[in-house]
Every structure is written in C-alpha cells, then in structure tokens.
Motif scaffolding. Sequence first.
Motif, PDB file in Angstrom:
ATOM      1  N   ARG B  54       0.797  -1.217   0.000  1.00 56.78           N
ATOM      2  CA  ARG B  54       0.000   0.000   0.000  1.00 56.78           C
ATOM      3  C   ARG B  54       0.842   1.285   0.000  1.00 56.78           C
ATOM      4  O   ARG B  54       0.430   2.313  -0.521  1.00 56.78           O
ATOM      5  CB  ARG B  54      -0.922  -0.016   1.225  1.00 56.78           C
ATOM      6  N   LEU B  89     -12.078 -12.677   2.329  1.00 50.60           N
ATOM      7  CA  LEU B  89     -10.870 -11.857   2.264  1.00 50.60           C
ATOM      8  C   LEU B  89     -10.642 -11.379   0.833  1.00 50.60           C
ATOM      9  O   LEU B  89     -10.276 -10.221   0.601  1.00 50.60           O
ATOM     10  CB  LEU B  89      -9.659 -12.647   2.766  1.00 50.60           C
ATOM     11  N   ASP B  90     -10.863 -12.278  -0.143  1.00 45.72           N
ATOM     12  CA  ASP B  90     -10.722 -11.887  -1.548  1.00 45.72           C
ATOM     13  C   ASP B  90     -11.625 -10.690  -1.856  1.00 45.72           C
ATOM     14  O   ASP B  90     -11.263  -9.799  -2.629  1.00 45.72           O
ATOM     15  CB  ASP B  90     -11.092 -13.051  -2.478  1.00 45.72           C
ATOM     16  N   LEU B  93     -10.286  -7.391   0.843  1.00 49.38           N
ATOM     17  CA  LEU B  93      -8.944  -6.814   0.760  1.00 49.38           C
ATOM     18  C   LEU B  93      -8.667  -6.240  -0.623  1.00 49.38           C
ATOM     19  O   LEU B  93      -8.974  -6.858  -1.634  1.00 49.38           O
ATOM     20  CB  LEU B  93      -7.869  -7.867   1.094  1.00 49.38           C
ATOM     21  N   ASN B  94      -8.100  -5.076  -0.634  1.00 51.42           N
ATOM     22  CA  ASN B  94      -7.707  -4.445  -1.885  1.00 51.42           C
ATOM     23  C   ASN B  94      -6.295  -3.908  -1.672  1.00 51.42           C
ATOM     24  O   ASN B  94      -6.047  -2.695  -1.632  1.00 51.42           O
ATOM     25  CB  ASN B  94      -8.694  -3.314  -2.220  1.00 51.42           C
ATOM     26  N   GLY B  95      -5.387  -4.846  -1.481  1.00 53.97           N
ATOM     27  CA  GLY B  95      -4.028  -4.540  -1.032  1.00 53.97           C
ATOM     28  C   GLY B  95      -3.803  -5.402   0.193  1.00 53.97           C
ATOM     29  O   GLY B  95      -4.734  -6.002   0.721  1.00 53.97           O
ATOM     30  N   GLY B  96      -2.551  -5.483   0.630  1.00 55.09           N
ATOM     31  CA  GLY B  96      -2.272  -6.286   1.815  1.00 55.09           C
ATOM     32  C   GLY B  96      -1.901  -7.710   1.494  1.00 55.09           C
ATOM     33  O   GLY B  96      -1.683  -8.060   0.316  1.00 55.09           O
TER      34      GLY B  96
ATOM     35  N   MET C   1      -9.000  -6.199  -8.411  1.00 54.48           N
ATOM     36  CA  MET C   1      -8.027  -6.679  -7.439  1.00 54.48           C
ATOM     37  C   MET C   1      -7.252  -7.868  -8.017  1.00 54.48           C
ATOM     38  O   MET C   1      -7.842  -8.819  -8.511  1.00 54.48           O
ATOM     39  CB  MET C   1      -8.807  -7.115  -6.176  1.00 54.48           C
ATOM     40  N   ARG C   3      -4.543 -11.028  -7.380  1.00 56.38           N
ATOM     41  CA  ARG C   3      -4.231 -11.946  -6.294  1.00 56.38           C
ATOM     42  C   ARG C   3      -3.058 -12.806  -6.738  1.00 56.38           C
ATOM     43  O   ARG C   3      -3.089 -13.404  -7.808  1.00 56.38           O
ATOM     44  CB  ARG C   3      -5.478 -12.813  -6.101  1.00 56.38           C
ATOM     45  N   ILE C 106      -0.644 -15.123   0.293  1.00 56.60           N
ATOM     46  CA  ILE C 106      -1.531 -14.564  -0.734  1.00 56.60           C
ATOM     47  C   ILE C 106      -1.375 -13.046  -0.686  1.00 56.60           C
ATOM     48  O   ILE C 106      -1.550 -12.435   0.365  1.00 56.60           O
ATOM     49  CB  ILE C 106      -3.014 -14.919  -0.462  1.00 56.60           C
ATOM     50  N   ARG C 107      -0.984 -12.458  -1.802  1.00 55.79           N
ATOM     51  CA  ARG C 107      -0.826 -10.990  -1.853  1.00 55.79           C
ATOM     52  C   ARG C 107      -1.920 -10.385  -2.718  1.00 55.79           C
ATOM     53  O   ARG C 107      -2.261 -10.913  -3.772  1.00 55.79           O
ATOM     54  CB  ARG C 107       0.539 -10.606  -2.441  1.00 55.79           C
ATOM     55  N   TYR C 108      -2.465  -9.268  -2.266  1.00 62.60           N
ATOM     56  CA  TYR C 108      -3.510  -8.562  -3.002  1.00 62.60           C
ATOM     57  C   TYR C 108      -2.966  -7.239  -3.525  1.00 62.60           C
ATOM     58  O   TYR C 108      -2.291  -6.510  -2.800  1.00 62.60           O
ATOM     59  CB  TYR C 108      -4.713  -8.297  -2.085  1.00 62.60           C
ATOM     60  N   PHE C 109      -3.285  -6.944  -4.771  1.00 65.43           N
ATOM     61  CA  PHE C 109      -2.830  -5.688  -5.380  1.00 65.43           C
ATOM     62  C   PHE C 109      -4.022  -4.906  -5.923  1.00 65.43           C
ATOM     63  O   PHE C 109      -4.930  -5.485  -6.513  1.00 65.43           O
ATOM     64  CB  PHE C 109      -1.846  -5.967  -6.526  1.00 65.43           C
ATOM     65  N   LYS C 110      -3.980  -3.593  -5.704  1.00 67.25           N
ATOM     66  CA  LYS C 110      -5.060  -2.750  -6.211  1.00 67.25           C
ATOM     67  C   LYS C 110      -5.057  -2.732  -7.727  1.00 67.25           C
ATOM     68  O   LYS C 110      -4.011  -2.747  -8.360  1.00 67.25           O
ATOM     69  CB  LYS C 110      -4.891  -1.306  -5.697  1.00 67.25           C
TER      70      LYS C 110
END
Lengths: 111, 111, 111
Positions: B54, B89-90, B93-96, C1, C3, C106-110
């Motif tokens: 982020r 969570l999917d 979460l929008n980042g992290g 998002m 993943r 698991i990584r989340y990206f905007k």
Amino acid sequence: MTRLEGEQVLMRIFIGEGDRWKKKPLYEALVEMLRREGMAGATVLKGAMGFGARSITHSDRLLRFSSDLPVIVEVVDSQEKIDAVLPFLDAMLNGGMVTLEKARVIRYFKE
Amino acid sequence: MTRLEGEQVLMRIFIGEGDRWKKKPLYEALVEMLRREGMAGATVLKGAMGFGARSITHSDRLLRFSSDLPVIVEVVDSQEKIDAVLPFLDAMLNGGMVTLEKARVIRYFKE
Amino acid sequence: MTRLEGEQVLMRIFIGEGDRWKKKPLYEALVEMLRREGMAGATVLKGAMGFGARSITHSDRLLRFSSDLPVIVEVVDSQEKIDAVLPFLDAMLNGGMVTLEKARVIRYFKE
C-alpha cells in the motif's frame, strides 16, 4: 558477535489481558515462570481488539472489545525446554490457546 | 480445565490501519466477519512502524511511517474453516497480504 | 483486485527497543535497510513486556521490564530476497534473534 543457528520451537500463548493467576495478571505470571524455568526469552504483545474462547458468551460489543483484550506471550526455545514448561501452562491457563511451530532460529550474542 | 489438541492453521492478515470497508476500519470489519462466520477467535495487533504494498508509492518518509501503520489480524482455526473465510478476504482486501501456516494447537476450556 | 499466491518465508527479527545502530533505533534502521533492499514490506511490533539475551544479566525487575522492551520486525518475502538481507542482519545485530518459517502467502494488489 557470535552467531548460533538451529531449529527450535516458536510457542505462542494466547490469553486475555484480564486473565489472572494468584492475583496478578496471567501474562506477567507467565513471563516470570518462563524466566524462572530458564527459557532464552519471552515477548508479550498486547492486542488492540479481538475475541476468543473467553469472550464467546459476551453479547455486548463494547464490553467484548474493551474489557478483555487479547495478549500473546511468545517464546522461542528448544523442543526439550518448551516441552518442560507445557505442564506449567496446563496448570496456569483456564481458557486461551497455545500454538507451537518449528522455526529456523539464528541467535546473536555480544562479544 | 479441558484440553484439546490438534493441528490447525494460523492465518495472519496484514493490512493498513487506514484501510476501510464500507466506511469502517477494515480490521474491525474483518474481526466482525470472522466472528459472524464462527471462527474460534481473532487477535488484532497494531504495528508501530512499517511499509508494504500500500505504501510503496509514498516517497515522503513521515507520511509513509505515520499515515498508514500496519495492522495484523490473527486467526487460528481448522483448515476447513480457514478455507471457508478466504473468499471473504478476496472480497474485502484491496491490497495487503495473508499468510497461512500449520501449527500444533492446544486449546484450554474452563470447566 | 489482483491476487498472487505462493510459498514464501516469514522472517521475524527479535531485538530490544533500546538497541541502536549508528545513533538511531535499530528497529528503524532495519526498516530502512529492508526498504532500501527492496523487500515487499515490513511490520514493527512493540512488545509490552519481556526478557531475552540482552536483559539476562539484569537483576532489577523494574529495570528489566521497563528499560528494554522487546521489538519484533516482521518481513515476508521470497527465500532469495530473505537470504540476500541476512548478511545485513549479521552486521547490524549485536544480540537478539531471527526466526525463519515457510508460509503460504496470498498478496492482493489494487487494480
């Protein structure tokens, strides 16, 4: 600087901030016990919010979130020394949870 | 005191303190979701400093270190129950980041 | 998002809040180093109580519990990038401990 490496056990004890052992906070009693039993170290982390076994019956949100915040006591030591303190946890915990994980550990010592 | 032992999964959700979900702090929304979905417990730890996905585009050091402190939400439960909340969570979460580890778990219940 | 999922390494660096590196707090110097070396993220957790290698010689309880509180710096990244920063830790730590564990991440990206 001396460096010592090996596989050890990470033990994490999850309790409530309000839990008591003989009139003192349980997390403080646990740290004293761990020190007395010769563990290499211990770290207490205070949670900012949470719920768990202890608070499951609480229905009031404010009460639940503020009156018994979670606390984690972390210890890293040999399997043998962790096994030696587990009976103390059986005696001192009346609720809560213990997690055990293997980890590769590097320790640094001052010269 | 009753003692229950077995292998479970430690899930740790790394987000920012400033992350939001429907106008409330994301970490609070996550704790409520985890409780609603019947998880055994959850612990929120607030970080004192950090950086991550982020904040990667932030160049100002003060802004980076103070405006979006890291928060970790920890959950320990069965593989099955952890798998059941991953889709939430999917969506939320929008980042992290989420980490999943197996751990030996001992739970204590009041008599 | 977006993943992204895979196995990575969770590194946790246990030091004291009072530890220094070139006149600044060691945990802050570590976060700057980790950022400079391109790690994906870092989280600093301050402990509320503890003891360890550094405080083993302290006999005064108050001094021990208040003067050098434990700090944990957490990093999750690929084995390769973790291996690349270990030599920096060897140089910067003079006491303390590092633990390394594999985790599913698991990584989340905007978008």
